[in-house]
Design a protein around this motif. Structure first.
Motif, short mmCIF file in Angstrom:
data_model
loop_
_atom_site.label_atom_id
_atom_site.label_comp_id
_atom_site.label_asym_id
_atom_site.label_seq_id
_atom_site.Cartn_x
_atom_site.Cartn_y
_atom_site.Cartn_z
N LYS A 5 0.82 -1.20 0.00
CA LYS A 5 0.00 0.00 0.00
C LYS A 5 0.86 1.26 0.00
N THR A 6 0.35 2.30 -0.62
CA THR A 6 1.03 3.59 -0.63
C THR A 6 0.79 4.29 0.72
N PRO A 7 1.59 5.31 1.05
CA PRO A 7 1.34 6.05 2.29
C PRO A 7 -0.08 6.61 2.36
N ASP A 8 -0.63 7.07 1.25
CA ASP A 8 -2.00 7.59 1.25
C ASP A 8 -3.00 6.49 1.54
N GLU A 9 -2.79 5.31 0.97
CA GLU A 9 -3.69 4.20 1.23
C GLU A 9 -3.60 3.74 2.68
N ILE A 10 -2.41 3.78 3.25
CA ILE A 10 -2.25 3.43 4.66
C ILE A 10 -2.99 4.44 5.54
N ASP A 11 -2.94 5.70 5.18
CA ASP A 11 -3.71 6.71 5.92
C ASP A 11 -5.20 6.41 5.89
N LYS A 12 -5.69 5.94 4.75
CA LYS A 12 -7.11 5.60 4.63
C LYS A 12 -7.44 4.39 5.50
N MET A 13 -6.56 3.40 5.57
CA MET A 13 -6.76 2.27 6.47
C MET A 13 -6.74 2.73 7.92
N ASN A 14 -5.89 3.72 8.22
CA ASN A 14 -5.82 4.27 9.56
C ASN A 14 -7.14 4.93 9.96
N ALA A 15 -7.80 5.60 9.00
CA ALA A 15 -9.10 6.20 9.28
C ALA A 15 -10.11 5.12 9.66
N ILE A 101 -13.69 -7.38 15.33
CA ILE A 101 -14.48 -6.72 14.29
C ILE A 101 -13.59 -6.22 13.16
N ALA A 102 -14.12 -6.30 11.95
CA ALA A 102 -13.46 -5.76 10.76
C ALA A 102 -14.50 -5.02 9.95
N VAL A 103 -14.17 -3.81 9.50
CA VAL A 103 -15.07 -3.04 8.65
C VAL A 103 -14.27 -2.39 7.53
N SER A 104 -15.01 -1.94 6.53
CA SER A 104 -14.43 -1.21 5.41
C SER A 104 -15.04 0.18 5.36
N ILE A 105 -14.20 1.20 5.17
CA ILE A 105 -14.66 2.57 4.98
C ILE A 105 -13.97 3.11 3.72
N ASP A 106 -14.77 3.57 2.79
CA ASP A 106 -14.24 4.09 1.52
C ASP A 106 -13.32 3.08 0.83
N GLY A 107 -13.65 1.80 0.98
CA GLY A 107 -12.92 0.75 0.28
C GLY A 107 -11.69 0.23 0.99
N TRP A 108 -11.44 0.68 2.24
CA TRP A 108 -10.24 0.25 2.95
C TRP A 108 -10.60 -0.36 4.29
N VAL A 109 -9.99 -1.52 4.57
CA VAL A 109 -10.36 -2.37 5.70
C VAL A 109 -9.37 -2.23 6.84
N ALA A 110 -9.89 -2.35 8.06
CA ALA A 110 -9.07 -2.55 9.25
C ALA A 110 -9.75 -3.60 10.12
N ASP A 111 -8.98 -4.23 11.00
CA ASP A 111 -9.44 -5.39 11.76
C ASP A 111 -8.79 -5.32 13.14
N SER A 112 -9.57 -5.51 14.19
CA SER A 112 -9.00 -5.46 15.54
C SER A 112 -9.82 -6.32 16.48
N ALA A 113 -9.18 -6.79 17.56
CA ALA A 113 -9.88 -7.58 18.56
C ALA A 113 -9.29 -7.26 19.93
N ARG A 114 -10.14 -7.37 20.94
CA ARG A 114 -9.65 -7.24 22.31
C ARG A 114 -10.47 -8.13 23.23
N SER A 115 -9.84 -8.60 24.28
CA SER A 115 -10.50 -9.39 25.31
C SER A 115 -10.60 -8.56 26.58
N ILE A 116 -11.74 -8.64 27.24
CA ILE A 116 -11.96 -7.93 28.49
C ILE A 116 -12.63 -8.86 29.49
N ILE A 117 -12.59 -8.48 30.76
CA ILE A 117 -13.26 -9.24 31.80
C ILE A 117 -14.47 -8.45 32.27
#
Length: 255
Positions: A5-15, A101-117
Motif C-alpha cells: 500500500k502507498t502512504p496515502d492508502e495506509i492513511d485511509k486504512m488508519n481512518a 471486528i473488521a469493517v471497510s470505509i471508503d474501500g479500505w479495511v481494518a481489523d481489531s480484537a480485544r478481550s476484556i473481563i
C-alpha cells in the motif's frame, strides 16, 4: 497476491482503524453483568450505520464456517475465542469476553480484537489476556522493514512459551487492505529469519490468541464459534499495522 500500500492508502486504512478503536472502546464500556450479547451486536450495527462503514463479516462465507455470517461482530465468551456468533446470552460476573471486528470505509479495511473481563476478574484470566497483549506488542515490534515474516511469528511464540501457553497454528494473523483477508498468513509461532521479507507498504492484522491449556479447537453446532477443546478459557488481542520505512505503524488505535 501480495499488494503493498502507498502512504496515502495506509492513511485511509488508519481512518478505518480509528473508527474501529472507538467502536471497541464504546462496546467495552457497555459490556457489564446482565448485558446481552445481542445488545452489543446491535450497538455495533448502529455505530457502523452512523459512520457509513461496511461490515466485513456480514455475508462472510469462508470454507471453514457455516455461512453466511449474519452479524457484524464476533463475540466470544470464556472458552470461545474466534468467530463467536452473537446469541441471546446475558453476560455473567467474571465472564471473559472477546470482541473481534473488521469493517471497510471508503474501500479500505481494518481489523481489531480485544478481550476484556466483565465484572469481577480472575487472576488467571488477567494473566491470559496480558499474555496476548504482550505477544501482540512483541509481534508488532518485530514488524520492521527488512525483517522476515517469521520474526513476527517467533516473537509471538516466545511470549506464549514464557507464559506457558500452547499455540494453535490453524488460525493466525493475515494480510488485509482492500479486503479482510489477503496474503500473507501470519502464524502465531514460527522461526525467526524465515519467510517473506517485510517491505514498507505491507499491511497486516497481527492477532495472537491463546487458550490456557490446549492448542486444540472445536466448533459449536452453529458452525462458527471456535472453542478450546478442553474448555479452558481463551483470550485474543489484535491490531492492524503497516510496515513503514520508520518501522511498524499501528492503524487501529486512537493515538
Amino acid at each position: 497476491m501480495l499488494e503493498l500500500k502507498t502512504p496515502d492508502e495506509i492513511d485511509k486504512m488508519n481512518a478505518t482503524g480509528t473508527f474501529i478503536a472507538r467502536l471497541l472502546d464504546d462496546l467495552s464500556g457497555l459490556a457489564a453483568v446482565g448485558v446481552n450479547l445481542l445488545d452489543l451486536e446491535n450497538r455495533a450495527r448502529e455505530l457502523i450505520r452512523e459512520r457509513g462503514a461496511i461490515s466485513c463479516y456480514w455475508d462472510y462465507a469462508p470454507s471453514f464456517g457455516s455461512g453466511p455470517f449474519r452479524n457484524v461482530i464476533c463475540l466470544s465468551v470464556n472458552d470461545a475465542v474466534l468467530h463467536g456468533l452473537p446469541f441471546d446470552y446475558s453476560l455473567a460476573d467474571g465472564d471473559l469476553l472477546t470482541m473481534d471486528i473488521a469493517v471497510s470505509i471508503d474501500g479500505w479495511v481494518a481489523d481489531s480484537a480485544r478481550s476484556i473481563i466483565v465484572g469481577t476478574p480472575r487472576a488467571e484470566d488477567e494473566r491470559l489476556i496480558e499474555s496476548t497483549r504482550r505477544a501482540l506488542d512483541a509481534g508488532i515490534a518485530a514488524a520492521q522493514p527488512g525483517n522476515k515474516l517469521g520474526d513476527i511469528s517467533a516473537a509471538i511464540g516466545r511470549v506464549a512459551a514464557d507464559y506457558g501457553y500452547p499455540v494453535n497454528t490453524e488460525f493466525g494473523g493475515h494480510g488485509l487492505g482492500r479486503t479482510m483477508h489477503e496474503d500473507p498468513h501470519v502464524p502465531n509461532v514460527g522461526r525467526a529469519d524465515r519467510g517473506l521479507t517485510l517491505r514498507p507498504g505491507l499491511t497486516l492484522a497481527i492477532e495472537p490468541w491463546f487458550a490456557r491449556s490446549t492448542d486444540e479447537i472445536v466448533y459449536d453446532e452453529d458452525g462458527w464459534t471456535i472453542r478450546s477443546a478442553d474448555g479452558s478459557r481463551t483470550a485474543h488481542s489484535e491490531h492492524t499495522i503497516a510496515v513503514t520505512e520508520d518501522g511498524p505503524r499501528i492503524l487501529t488505535t486512537l493515538g
